[in-house]
Enzyme design. Structure first.
Site, PDB file in Angstrom:
ATOM      1  N   TYR A   1      -9.256   4.338  -3.033  1.00 22.65           N
ATOM      2  CA  TYR A   1      -8.161   3.388  -3.284  1.00 22.65           C
ATOM      3  C   TYR A   1      -7.036   3.506  -2.250  1.00 22.65           C
ATOM      4  CZ  TYR A   1      -9.026   2.031  -8.235  1.00 22.65           C
ATOM      5  OH  TYR A   1      -9.498   1.500  -9.393  1.00 22.65           O
ATOM      6  N   GLU A   2      -6.299   2.401  -2.077  1.00 20.35           N
ATOM      7  CA  GLU A   2      -5.038   2.390  -1.309  1.00 20.35           C
ATOM      8  C   GLU A   2      -5.203   2.968   0.095  1.00 20.35           C
ATOM      9  OE1 GLU A   2      -3.041   0.705  -2.837  1.00 20.35           O
ATOM     10  OE2 GLU A   2      -3.279   1.055  -4.967  1.00 20.35           O
ATOM     11  N   GLY A   3      -6.344   2.674   0.717  1.00 18.97           N
ATOM     12  CA  GLY A   3      -6.663   3.269   2.010  1.00 18.97           C
ATOM     13  C   GLY A   3      -7.364   4.591   1.765  1.00 18.97           C
TER      14      GLY A   3
ATOM     15  N   LEU B   1       0.821  -1.207   0.000  1.00 23.56           N
ATOM     16  CA  LEU B   1       0.000   0.000   0.000  1.00 23.56           C
ATOM     17  C   LEU B   1       0.859   1.263   0.000  1.00 23.56           C
ATOM     18  CD1 LEU B   1      -2.905  -1.031   2.403  1.00 23.56           C
ATOM     19  CD2 LEU B   1      -3.075  -0.577  -0.043  1.00 23.56           C
TER      20      LEU B   1
ATOM     21  N   ARG C   1       0.378   4.000  -2.792  1.00 26.48           N
ATOM     22  CA  ARG C   1      -0.070   5.372  -2.505  1.00 26.48           C
ATOM     23  C   ARG C   1       0.695   6.409  -3.307  1.00 26.48           C
ATOM     24  NH1 ARG C   1      -0.629   3.315   3.648  1.00 26.48           N
ATOM     25  NH2 ARG C   1      -2.825   2.742   3.472  1.00 26.48           N
TER      26      ARG C   1
END
Length: 602
Positions: free
Chosen positions: A409-411, A267, A271
């Protein structure tokens, strides 16, 4: 302590807050070498040839087209930029991988998603965590586009809380295979992938474990229907069901219980790459916006001549310029950290993992800033097009819809905001970033007698740099007092963390923009950088406003009486300009450059 690479000082992740960075020590897009410039042009030509003419097909869920474009990207080597040469990749540095991600992602979110899912979370976990046998078996096929990868982490009950997944992996009695049972959702590339990275829990382990699972329908793997989504219409997104799916023990990725660590590190890379994926998307929206504004005539005047439109174009360009500046600054820091670790004897795997992990704070900052600036850019793009912008026949509507997923997305951006501050506090507790002494110094400054000297701001951007230094004091004042008051319970005060994070984000983005501009002024001359200076000043102006608002929100949430009054006075002192910029004049200067060149020209 900061280390050096190529005779420049490399700050550790998060140290930007407590140490001054010389402009000569930041990397900017103007520093691309000849190989990177050629790569950039290759990718742009590929996008303009293979993607842009087919925008309408991408909007009508042409999943086969996405697969076809991805395969062509693989043939060009674009899927293997970050993969070492011994596994049929190009083995290029982190900046080059960012550059390719940047320029291949701008025309449609469907390809941006497919590319990111495949190269990042589909291929990278095997490259960085796989055994030599696993890498030799899978990575060459993934690097060349012969095979495609997907990443199975999210479940109906496990989203942001990724380690809470219910998918199970059960060891066979002969200890040769695992049997996987469970359900995964929102799996990008599921419809055409050959390999899944699957996370499952063995027995009652605290942490999940990663597995490499080949996509074989005869092995208990079935897919749900393609999801109906707001945007990224030709990105294949399906649920994946595992029903007694048998996986050889040698397909475990890293060790038992290591899956959560793999997921988190993947992640971090995802990011900063997502931030890169928002860069050319902003440039292309600005290009379309200014071309339309120059052509659209109302009241016998091109609407590009109207102040309201100039304001929009200037703000869009300023945010894009800031995102570029910060993204490539961080990318080069990561690349340099990887080089330092390799020189110290780390393997490629160790160096890359630790290099990216070192700048996890910056990765979260960039993910939030770029995704929100992209959404704002697309929104203003629609507004410039007016009624036509709301029509699916014009490109802005799709750009706006595609942009929306980037904040999830991605957290989610909320998770990333809290992570950025949380990771900074943890670094401080480990002694990697000295927050305590600078925070104490700010506390003493608040109770001391302020200086009434008038500083000399005759050099270009000197006042802006001084203001950034004071904005860092705002963060130290607010965060330092909050940590002192709440200690370990700080993480339960989410609104306070979010406010502190917005301050942190604006500091990093504003400083990156100013440093890039200062560096270019020194080497190209001030006359060539007038609009860039204006963008640095405009971005900082908004950053000061945001920081003022968020710091006040934070201060009044935990301080009272004399302490609150003292901190609010400090806030006023730390956000004060000596020479207020003429914001309208700045916007007009930037907009004139964009409209005269009929493109994003920076």
């Amino acid at each position: 302590m900061a280390e050096t690479a190529d005779n420049k000082e490399i700050l550790r992740g998060g140290q930007f807050l407590v140490k001054e960075t010389a402009c000569e020590d930041v990397f900017t897009p103007e520093d691309f070498n000849e190989e990177q410039k050629m790569m950039k042009e290759t990718v742009k030509e590929f996008v303009d040839r293979e993607i842009v003419p087919h925008r309408e097909r991408f909007e009508h869920k042409d999943y086969a087209l996405t697969e076809e474009v991805m395969r062509k990207a693989g043939e060009l080597g674009l899927l293997g930029i970050a993969v070492p040469e011994e596994y049929d990749g190009l083995g290029m540095g982190f900046v080059s991988t960012m550059l390719v991600c940047d320029y291949i992602s701008g025309a449609t979110g469907s390809i941006a998603t497919a590319f990111g899912a495949h190269t990042g979370i589909g291929t990278m976990p095997i490259t960085l965590y796989g055994t030599e046998e696993q890498k030799k078996k899978y990575v060459p096929k993934l690097a060349t586009g012969e095979w495609f990868g997907a990443y199975c982490l999210t479940e109906p009950g496990a989203g942001s809380d990724a380690n809470s997944g219910k998918t199970k992996a059960e060891l066979s009695s002969d200890e040769k295979t695992y049997k996987i049972n469970g359900q995964k959702m929102w799996i990008s590339n599921a419809g055409f992938c050959n390999v899944f990275i699957v996370f499952a829990r063995i027995e009652d382990d605290k942490n999940i474990t990663g597995f490499i699972v080949e996509n074989d329908p005869t092995n208990g793997i079935s897919l749900g229907e393609e999801e109906k989504k707001l945007g990224i219409h030709s990105s294949s997104t399906r649920q994946v069901f595992f029903n007694d799916t048998v996986v050889p023990v040698e397909n475990m990725l890293s060790g038992r219980g290591e899956g959560f660590k793999i997921a988190m590190n993947a992640l971090n890379v995802g990011r900063i790459k997502l931030a890169a994926a928002c860069l050319d998307a902003q440039r292309r929206v600005i290009d379309m916006g200014v071309k339309y504004a120059n052509e659209r005539v109302q009241f016998k005047t091109p609407i590009a001549k109207f102040g309201a439109i100039k304001s929009k174009l200037a703000e869009m360009a300023t945010n894009a310029y800031a995102c570029e500046s910060a993204a490539y600054r961080a990318a080069k820091n990561i690349e340099d950290r990887i080089s330092i670790r390799i020189s110290e004897g780390n393997t490629h795997q160790e160096a890359e993992l630790k290099g990216v992990e070192e700048y996890a704070i910056e990765c979260s900052i960039l993910k939030v800033a770029a995704s929100e600036d992209m959404q704002s850019c697309a929104d203003e793009g629609i507004q410039i097009f007016g009624g036509m912008g709301f029509s699916a026949d014009a490109p802005m509507e799709a750009a706006w819809r595609d942009a929306r997923i980037s904040r999830i997305y991605e957290g989610t951006n909320e998770i990333n905001r809290m992570l950025a501050v949380g990771m900074l506090v943890k670094k401080a507790m480990k002694g990697h970033v000295d927050l305590l002494n600078p925070a104490m110094a700010v506390g003493e400054e608040l109770t001391g007698i302020p200086s009434f000297d008038t500083p000399d701001y005759s050099e270009v951007l000197s006042e802006e740099k001084a203001i950034v230094a004071k904005l860092k004091k705002v963060f130290l004042m607010v965060a330092g007092s909050a940590i002192q008051k709440y200690g370990p319970d700080l993480e339960s005060h989410q609104q306070l963390l979010m406010a502190a994070s917005d301050i942190l984000i604006e500091i990093y983005m504003a400083e990156s923009t100013i440093l890039r501009t200062e560096k270019n002024v020194k080497r190209f001359g001030e006359d060539t950088q007038k609009e860039q200076i204006a963008m640095a000043q405009l971005y900082l102006y908004h950053a000061v406003d945001t920081i003022n608002l968020k710091a006040k929100e934070g201060i009044v949430s935990f301080a009272e009486g004399d302490e609150q009054r003292m901190m609010l006075m400090g806030l006023k002192r730390f956000t004060k300009y000596q020479n207020q910029p003429n914001v309208v004049a700045l916007r007009n200067l930037i907009a004139e450059k964009i409209t005269s060149e009929n493109t994003y020209p920076f």
